[in-house]
Design a protein around this motif. Structure first.
Motif, PDB file in Angstrom:
ATOM      1  N   ARG A 272     146.002  21.480  45.681  1.00 26.46           N
ATOM      2  CA  ARG A 272     144.672  20.871  45.721  1.00 26.46           C
ATOM      3  C   ARG A 272     144.521  19.796  44.643  1.00 26.46           C
ATOM      4  O   ARG A 272     143.507  19.156  44.554  1.00 26.46           O
ATOM      5  CB  ARG A 272     143.603  21.948  45.571  1.00 26.46           C
ATOM      6  CG  ARG A 272     143.479  22.790  46.822  1.00 26.46           C
ATOM      7  CD  ARG A 272     142.192  23.595  46.861  1.00 26.46           C
ATOM      8  NE  ARG A 272     142.080  24.271  48.132  1.00 26.46           N
ATOM      9  CZ  ARG A 272     142.716  25.380  48.463  1.00 26.46           C
ATOM     10  NH1 ARG A 272     143.501  25.962  47.601  1.00 26.46           N
ATOM     11  NH2 ARG A 272     142.570  25.927  49.656  1.00 26.46           N
ATOM     12  N   THR A 273     145.556  19.630  43.812  1.00 23.21           N
ATOM     13  CA  THR A 273     145.536  18.625  42.767  1.00 23.21           C
ATOM     14  C   THR A 273     146.011  17.298  43.339  1.00 23.21           C
ATOM     15  O   THR A 273     147.138  17.193  43.839  1.00 23.21           O
ATOM     16  CB  THR A 273     146.475  19.037  41.603  1.00 23.21           C
ATOM     17  OG1 THR A 273     146.055  20.318  41.120  1.00 23.21           O
ATOM     18  CG2 THR A 273     146.431  18.022  40.474  1.00 23.21           C
ATOM     19  N   ALA A 274     145.152  16.295  43.267  1.00 22.79           N
ATOM     20  CA  ALA A 274     145.514  14.978  43.789  1.00 22.79           C
ATOM     21  C   ALA A 274     146.632  14.375  42.958  1.00 22.79           C
ATOM     22  O   ALA A 274     146.727  14.625  41.755  1.00 22.79           O
ATOM     23  CB  ALA A 274     144.292  14.060  43.753  1.00 22.79           C
TER      24      ALA A 274
ATOM     25  N   ARG B 203     150.498  24.849  54.400  1.00 24.26           N
ATOM     26  CA  ARG B 203     149.240  24.106  54.246  1.00 24.26           C
ATOM     27  C   ARG B 203     148.022  25.012  54.394  1.00 24.26           C
ATOM     28  O   ARG B 203     146.990  24.769  53.778  1.00 24.26           O
ATOM     29  CB  ARG B 203     149.209  22.995  55.296  1.00 24.26           C
ATOM     30  CG  ARG B 203     148.034  22.084  55.244  1.00 24.26           C
ATOM     31  CD  ARG B 203     148.182  20.984  56.280  1.00 24.26           C
ATOM     32  NE  ARG B 203     148.315  21.454  57.635  1.00 24.26           N
ATOM     33  CZ  ARG B 203     147.292  21.757  58.423  1.00 24.26           C
ATOM     34  NH1 ARG B 203     146.070  21.668  57.994  1.00 24.26           N
ATOM     35  NH2 ARG B 203     147.505  22.171  59.649  1.00 24.26           N
TER      36      ARG B 203
ATOM     37  N   GLN C 165     147.188  13.851  52.649  1.00 23.58           N
ATOM     38  CA  GLN C 165     146.043  14.693  52.325  1.00 23.58           C
ATOM     39  C   GLN C 165     145.444  15.155  53.638  1.00 23.58           C
ATOM     40  O   GLN C 165     145.151  14.356  54.527  1.00 23.58           O
ATOM     41  CB  GLN C 165     144.988  13.941  51.517  1.00 23.58           C
ATOM     42  CG  GLN C 165     143.841  14.838  51.118  1.00 23.58           C
ATOM     43  CD  GLN C 165     142.784  14.114  50.295  1.00 23.58           C
ATOM     44  OE1 GLN C 165     142.728  12.897  50.267  1.00 23.58           O
ATOM     45  NE2 GLN C 165     141.946  14.889  49.646  1.00 23.58           N
ATOM     46  N   THR C 166     145.269  16.463  53.753  1.00 26.96           N
ATOM     47  CA  THR C 166     144.653  17.045  54.932  1.00 26.96           C
ATOM     48  C   THR C 166     143.587  18.010  54.446  1.00 26.96           C
ATOM     49  O   THR C 166     143.911  19.023  53.833  1.00 26.96           O
ATOM     50  CB  THR C 166     145.698  17.714  55.855  1.00 26.96           C
ATOM     51  OG1 THR C 166     145.106  18.767  56.568  1.00 26.96           O
ATOM     52  CG2 THR C 166     146.890  18.209  55.152  1.00 26.96           C
ATOM     53  N   GLY C 167     142.331  17.619  54.635  1.00 28.44           N
ATOM     54  CA  GLY C 167     141.232  18.392  54.069  1.00 28.44           C
ATOM     55  C   GLY C 167     141.301  18.309  52.559  1.00 28.44           C
ATOM     56  O   GLY C 167     141.461  17.223  52.001  1.00 28.44           O
ATOM     57  N   ASP C 168     141.228  19.456  51.895  1.00 27.92           N
ATOM     58  CA  ASP C 168     141.301  19.448  50.433  1.00 27.92           C
ATOM     59  C   ASP C 168     142.705  19.771  49.917  1.00 27.92           C
ATOM     60  O   ASP C 168     142.895  20.017  48.734  1.00 27.92           O
ATOM     61  CB  ASP C 168     140.283  20.421  49.836  1.00 27.92           C
ATOM     62  CG  ASP C 168     140.582  21.873  50.162  1.00 27.92           C
ATOM     63  OD1 ASP C 168     141.347  22.134  51.101  1.00 27.92           O
ATOM     64  OD2 ASP C 168     140.044  22.757  49.471  1.00 27.92           O
ATOM     65  N   VAL C 169     143.690  19.745  50.804  1.00 28.70           N
ATOM     66  CA  VAL C 169     145.070  20.073  50.427  1.00 28.70           C
ATOM     67  C   VAL C 169     145.942  18.824  50.527  1.00 28.70           C
ATOM     68  O   VAL C 169     145.869  18.074  51.494  1.00 28.70           O
ATOM     69  CB  VAL C 169     145.647  21.188  51.333  1.00 28.70           C
ATOM     70  CG1 VAL C 169     147.110  21.432  51.054  1.00 28.70           C
ATOM     71  CG2 VAL C 169     144.851  22.471  51.160  1.00 28.70           C
ATOM     72  N   TRP C 170     146.749  18.616  49.491  1.00 33.68           N
ATOM     73  CA  TRP C 170     147.780  17.585  49.492  1.00 33.68           C
ATOM     74  C   TRP C 170     149.095  18.255  49.854  1.00 33.68           C
ATOM     75  O   TRP C 170     149.413  19.321  49.341  1.00 33.68           O
ATOM     76  CB  TRP C 170     147.891  16.946  48.115  1.00 33.68           C
ATOM     77  CG  TRP C 170     146.706  16.107  47.770  1.00 33.68           C
ATOM     78  CD1 TRP C 170     145.540  16.536  47.203  1.00 33.68           C
ATOM     79  CD2 TRP C 170     146.559  14.710  47.984  1.00 33.68           C
ATOM     80  NE1 TRP C 170     144.682  15.478  47.046  1.00 33.68           N
ATOM     81  CE2 TRP C 170     145.278  14.340  47.519  1.00 33.68           C
ATOM     82  CE3 TRP C 170     147.392  13.718  48.517  1.00 33.68           C
ATOM     83  CZ2 TRP C 170     144.817  13.032  47.575  1.00 33.68           C
ATOM     84  CZ3 TRP C 170     146.928  12.420  48.579  1.00 33.68           C
ATOM     85  CH2 TRP C 170     145.656  12.083  48.111  1.00 33.68           C
TER      86      TRP C 170
ATOM     87  N   HIS D 229     149.232  25.568  43.190  1.00 35.85           N
ATOM     88  CA  HIS D 229     150.124  24.929  44.144  1.00 35.85           C
ATOM     89  C   HIS D 229     151.229  25.904  44.556  1.00 35.85           C
ATOM     90  O   HIS D 229     151.494  26.889  43.867  1.00 35.85           O
ATOM     91  CB  HIS D 229     150.748  23.654  43.557  1.00 35.85           C
ATOM     92  CG  HIS D 229     151.629  23.909  42.379  1.00 35.85           C
ATOM     93  ND1 HIS D 229     151.153  24.001  41.107  1.00 35.85           N
ATOM     94  CD2 HIS D 229     152.969  24.119  42.286  1.00 35.85           C
ATOM     95  CE1 HIS D 229     152.148  24.236  40.275  1.00 35.85           C
ATOM     96  NE2 HIS D 229     153.258  24.324  40.963  1.00 35.85           N
TER      97      HIS D 229
END
Length: 129
Positions: free
Chosen positions: A125-127, A15, A98-103, A26
């Motif tokens: 970072r891609t939702a 992460r 999701q934690t911050g801008d990271v999935w 990713h």
């Protein structure tokens, strides 16, 4: 260190790593594979659930994301961004936070009967679509 704690530490490292720039964006790692005493699908699903309990306590409970809808969308020709397109073909469900801008996604790759079972973790970072 027990196996769940070892995998939680690996997820924390994943992460916080720099994700590749550009199209990839990713990282996917194998937390467990069929090396050594071969784990069963049930073993890996139980391990995924144990990891999900710990991460759910940390970042909030979330139901597993079923992948059938994404597979159907892919079959209709819809473009699904990576890593989600590959993950939906390899897993039946994912635990996603999701934690911050990271999935962060964790799932068992057991859809291909000719391949080893794998417990996968992906940071992106891609939702999810």
């Amino acid at each position: 260190m027990d196996v769940v704690a070892r995998h939680l530490a690996a997820l924390d490292r994943l992460r916080t790593r720099d994700l590749p720039a550009g199209g990839a964006g990713h990282l996917t790692v194998e937390l467990e594979t069929g090396h050594g005493p071969r784990p069963t699908a049930d073993d890996l699903h139980a391990l995924r659930e144990a990891i999900a309990q710990h991460l759910g306590a940390r970042w909030g409970e979330a139901p597993p994301w079923g992948q059938l809808t994404l597979r159907l969308r892919l079959a209709r020709g819809e473009e699904i961004p990576e890593p989600w397109a590959t993950l939906c073909l390899r897993t039946d469900e994912l635990d996603v936070w999701q934690t911050g801008d990271v999935w962060l996604a964790v799932g068992v790759a057991d859809r291909d009967e000719t391949d080893e079972l794998r417990l996968l973790a992906t940071a992106t970072r891609t939702a999810p679509p």
